[in-house]
Design an enzyme around this catalytic site. Structure first.
Site, PDB file in Angstrom:
ATOM      1  CG  ASP A 192      -4.275  -0.386  -3.949  1.00  0.00           C
ATOM      2  OD1 ASP A 192      -4.664   0.461  -4.431  1.00  0.00           O
ATOM      3  OD2 ASP A 192      -5.074  -1.032  -3.029  1.00  0.00           O
ATOM      4  CE  LYS A 251     -11.076  -4.247  -4.542  1.00  0.00           C
ATOM      5  NZ  LYS A 251     -10.291  -2.817  -3.647  1.00  0.00           N
ATOM      6  CE  LYS A 302      -3.988  -1.504   0.818  1.00  0.00           C
ATOM      7  NZ  LYS A 302      -5.756  -1.602  -0.246  1.00  0.00           N
ATOM      8  CD  GLU A 316      -5.791  -2.411  -6.654  1.00  0.00           C
ATOM      9  OE1 GLU A 316      -6.666  -2.566  -6.597  1.00  0.00           O
ATOM     10  OE2 GLU A 316      -4.619  -3.134  -6.446  1.00  0.00           O
ATOM     11  CG  ASP A 365     -10.406  -1.430  -6.621  1.00  0.00           C
ATOM     12  OD1 ASP A 365     -10.484  -1.482  -6.895  1.00  0.00           O
ATOM     13  OD2 ASP A 365      -9.157  -1.364  -5.397  1.00  0.00           O
TER      14      ASP A 365
END
Length: 377
Positions: free
Chosen positions: A191, A268, A164, A219, A244
């Protein structure tokens, strides 16, 4: 097939094994919000509503309200095998994607049980694999901390790590430390959770490329709504870019593909509103030449199990993003996904393979937010 007789919404406070830190939030516990549907024969199906004001715009009370009202009206008394039920759930309310997904997954779980099939097998005619792979997420942090935790995860059997990023930390320094700690064979992902502007994203990604840090993908480097910015980053770097937060529905996937805004999409259930739309979104992505990764929010074994069955059905050979259940100290249910290193077994048995609530989910911690049954005249 039998009809839905009862629907419940349950909230289970669940502590995490360690803080989860991204560019947009930090948390040390999770409010697991489950939907349980029962049929007239006593079977129970489960779904999970992953709630986050910053991501889904939902909360446990909002899920309870929409399930108790319009979503219960759609499913109570309805045959779980009705082919129109997913579309009717989608039409029942605007937004509320996590709540809709939880109800649709619970009904699909119940329908698969009644058919005697694992959920993945009910989604596709092709044989579903017994196991799929997942990455493991590293919270945003200082390079030394990232290096230490990355070594722990590799020792535990993970071959793909997702770091992250945030504006508060030097991403390239963190990647450099992780790569030095784990060696060249481990796959690294980043991400950013929308943390950067275009210039910062290009600068950071090019710096990682110049140093040969070997990123598999980055991402959501920029704001979800700014597809021009996302496309600019995608065009300017050699590292594949994955959308995303920019992608919720199949329509969003088409727009991203048409604009060349990304190379891959992270699908998702909490964003699509359920299995049916997620399946279509994956088909659209593949047709457009985009890679597909199935991801999850911070959710329990219930939500991860449903996502794992979807992953097994639509992209069995991909390393997915389904590590969330490993962040919980314990599962709120018995059965469902089994985890060994970076391998996920979607679950044995029929449906999701979930049999009941866990015995340590005590009445003093479990909150029954909604309990509605069909009333027959």
């Amino acid at each position: 097939m039998s009809a839905v007789k009862r629907i419940r919404v349950l909230r289970v406070p669940s502590p995490l094994v360690r803080p989860f830190v991204t560019a947009v939030r930090q948390t040390e516990h999770l409010d697991v919000v489950l939907v349980e549907v029962s049929d007239v024969d006593g079977r129970r199906g489960y779904g999970e509503a992953a709630v986050s004001w910053r991501v889904t715009g939902e909360s446990p009370p909002s899920v309870a309200a929409v399930v108790a009202g319009p979503l219960a009206e759609v499913v109570l008394g309805r045959n779980v095998g009705d082919p129109g039920i997913a579309a009717d759930i989608a039409r029942a309310v605007w937004g509320n994607a996590a709540a809709r997904s939880a109800v649709e997954c619970a009904v699909a779980d119940l329908a698969a049980q009644q058919r005697g099939l694992p959920l993945a097998q009910s989604l596709t005619s092709a044989p579903a694999p017994a196991r799929i792979r997942t990455d493991m997420t590293l919270s945003a942090g200082e390079p030394s901390a990232l290096a230490a935790v990355s070594e722990e995860h590799v020792a535990a059997g993970f071959g793909c790590l997702k770091i992250k990023a945030s504006a508060a930390h030097d991403t390239v320094a963190g990647l450099r430390a992780v790569r030095a700690a784990v060696g060249p064979a481990i796959t690294l992902r980043v991400d950013a959770n929308q943390a950067w502007d275009v210039e910062t994203a290009i600068r950071v990604i090019r710096a990682a490329e110049d140093e040969g840090l070997g990123l598999e993908l980055v991402e959501q480097p920029v704001a979800a709504h700014d597809l021009d910015a996302l496309a600019a980053v995608t065009a300017a770097v050699g590292t594949p870019i994955m959308a995303d937060e920019s992608v919720r529905t199949a329509r969003d996937v088409r727009v991203v593909a048409d604009r060349g805004a990304a190379d891959l999409v992270n699908i998702k259930l909490a964003k699509t509103g359920g299995l049916a739309e997620a399946f279509v979104a994956a088909e659209v992505a593949r047709t457009a030449g985009l890679g597909v990764v199935i991801g999850c929010m911070m959710e329990s074994h219930v939500g991860v199990t449903a996502a794992a069955h979807l992953a097994a059905a639509v992209a069995p050979d991909v390393v997915h993003d389904l590590d969330a259940a490993l962040w919980l100290r314990s599962s709120p249910v018995v059965g469902g996904v089994a985890l060994s290193g970076d391998m996920l077994e979607p679950g044995s048995g029929t449906g999701l393979g979930i049999t009941t609530l866990a015995s340590d989910t005590r009445p003093d911690t479990l909150v029954d937010l909604v309990d509605r049954s069909e009333v027959r005249a």
